[in-house]
Design an enzyme around this catalytic site. Structure first.
Site: not given
Length: 457
Positions: A52, A177, A263, A310, A435
């Site tokens: 990430k 994937g 995995r 996770a 908003h």
């Protein structure tokens, strides 16, 4: 040989294992946490967090390229791979230090080494033996490959891809994937030519078909190529490139091949079967409460069949610790666990797809609605397309929430609440979404399904 006695022995310090250890300690249990590498496991050190960080660097690169569109003068001069690595490793190091401090503060004994389950339920680490009234197996997962496809040289797993000190000019990715599309997104943002090879008919094939098709369109616009529906046959490499041949004879050549075909569970040669733990294709067989067939032995995380996430590991580790302590935590089925693919655009979902809902309840018993992010002000501001799709029983509860667009992963918790609490769109429609936010798009879908659309026809 030295014997150490604890209330609970946890074998594996990844997401599921350390969550079990932390919660058990909170509940007054003495805990030994055995980890062969570093506490935090694959997610912290080689998976969720570092990837990430790469995806954020990729997002920044795209923002710099597009800065002129919002009136900002900036120039994109390329990717400093050493700088990206330092940034990524700094994030991981900070999170690791924090986790180590938390484990220490909770009084948990960490044991460095490879643990092996014995027939008497004790765990051996070298010449030491750790005995607990309960044992939690949390040994995690590894990157799979395909028969005859050796990981070596220019053929990489995700762990090897993280260690690359260059941005490839071109790369092939075997598997469409989560892992495959996330790395495709990063490398494309960094300037590489990317081709994904997926044997199934769509990218992210476990998602609702509308999300898969939407991601495919978005990737085409980004210049990410893909081959769908044809199986891999062989891969050959030399000093400069890798060539992949499919079963129909088509060939693809690039600098590297990333193997991202899923995995597998780390359960081999750890004494599990010898101790009486039943394995099925390497996964640990458990009941609904995560008990194995051996009294006092539990299993959590990626070694348990189902979603390999996770946050699923966290939830399972907490649940096992609470059951050991005599509590009765709620079982959370995989269908109520949110999933996020952190590519650009992101894909997020919870609940069942429309196809699965129709298969269970019939086409006449299901209603779905799609709201295009083109109608959402905040999405327009940040420059993302995509859609929100909500699936409900006709005159009944929400069964599935599916999202496509940059940053939509931050919205999926609301979807989880709707699905888990069996809310009707009419229950949610009166609630107000701030908003301008992207969450309004989800609110618009609930409004439409409640029969009172606002910014849609």
């Amino acid at each position: 040989m030295t014997t150490h006695t604890f209330d609970i022995v946890v074998l594996g310090g990844g997401s599921g294992g350390y969550a079990a250890a932390l919660r058990a300690s909170e509940l007054g249990k003495s805990v030994a946490l055995i980890e062969k590498d570093k506490v935090g496991g694959t997610c912290l050190h080689r998976g969720c967090i570092p990837t990430k960080a790469l995806l954020h660097a990729a997002e920044v690169a795209e923002h710099v390229r597009d800065a002129a569109a919002v009136g900002v003068t900036a120039s994109f001069d390329g990717i400093d791979t050493a700088g990206v690595r330092a940034y990524r490793e700094g994030i991981v190091a900070k999170k690791f230090k924090g986790l180590e401090g938390l484990v220490k503060a909770r009084g948990i004994t960490t044991v460095a080494g490879v643990g092996r389950l014995n027939a008497d339920r004790s765990v051996s680490v070298g010449d030491d033996v750790y005995v607990g009234a309960d044992v939690v197996l949390a040994t995690g997962s590894y990157s799979r490959t395909l028969p005859g496809l050796e990981i070596d040289g220019r053929i990489l797993t995700s762990e090897h891809a993280l260690a690359l000190d260059e941005v490839p000019k071109s790369v092939l990715i075997l598997g469409g994937g989560v892992i495959g599309v996330e790395f495709a997104s990063v490398w494309r943002s960094f300037g590489a030519d990317v081709t994904i090879i997926e044997a199934l008919p769509h990218l992210v094939p476990n998602e609702d078909i509308a999300m898969s098709k939407g991601l495919e369109r978005a990737f085409r616009r980004r210049g990410i190529q893909y081959s769908l529906g044809i199986r891999f046959q062989t891969a050959t490499q030399n000093d400069a490139s890798v060539t992949v041949t499919l079963e129909d004879g088509k060939e693809f050549t690039a600098d590297y091949l990333l193997v991202a075909v899923g995995r597998g569970p780390v359960t081999a040669d750890l004494g599990f079967e010898e101790a009486g733990v039943v394995l099925d294709r390497g996964f640990v067989t458990v009941d609904n409460d995560l008990r194995t067939g051996v009294p006092g032995v539990w299993a959590v995380g990626d070694i348990v069949p189902g979603l390999q996430l996770a946050h699923r590991g966290f939830q399972q580790g907490i649940a096992v610790a609470e059951r050991i302590a005599g509590l009765s935590p709620v079982n959370v089925p995989d269908s109520q666990i949110p999933k996020v693919t952190y590519s650009s655009p992101e894909v997020a979902s919870v609940g069942v797809t429309e196809e699965a809902a129709v298969a269970e309840h019939g086409a006449d018993g299901i209603v779905s609605y799609e709201y295009n992010l083109a109608g959402n002000g905040k999405s327009e501001i940040i420059g993302t397309g995509g859609l929100v799709k909500v699936v409900r029983r006709k005159d009944g509860p929400v069964l599935g929430v599916h999202l496509l667009g940059d940053r939509v992963g931050e919205l999926i918790t609301e979807g989880q609440l709707a699905v888990a609490w069996e809310a009707h769109p009419e229950d949610i429609a009166p609630l107000i979404h701030a908003h301008p936010t992207q969450s309004e798009a989800l609110g618009e879908a609930f409004l439409a399904l409640a029969g009172k659309p606002l910014h849609a026809l």
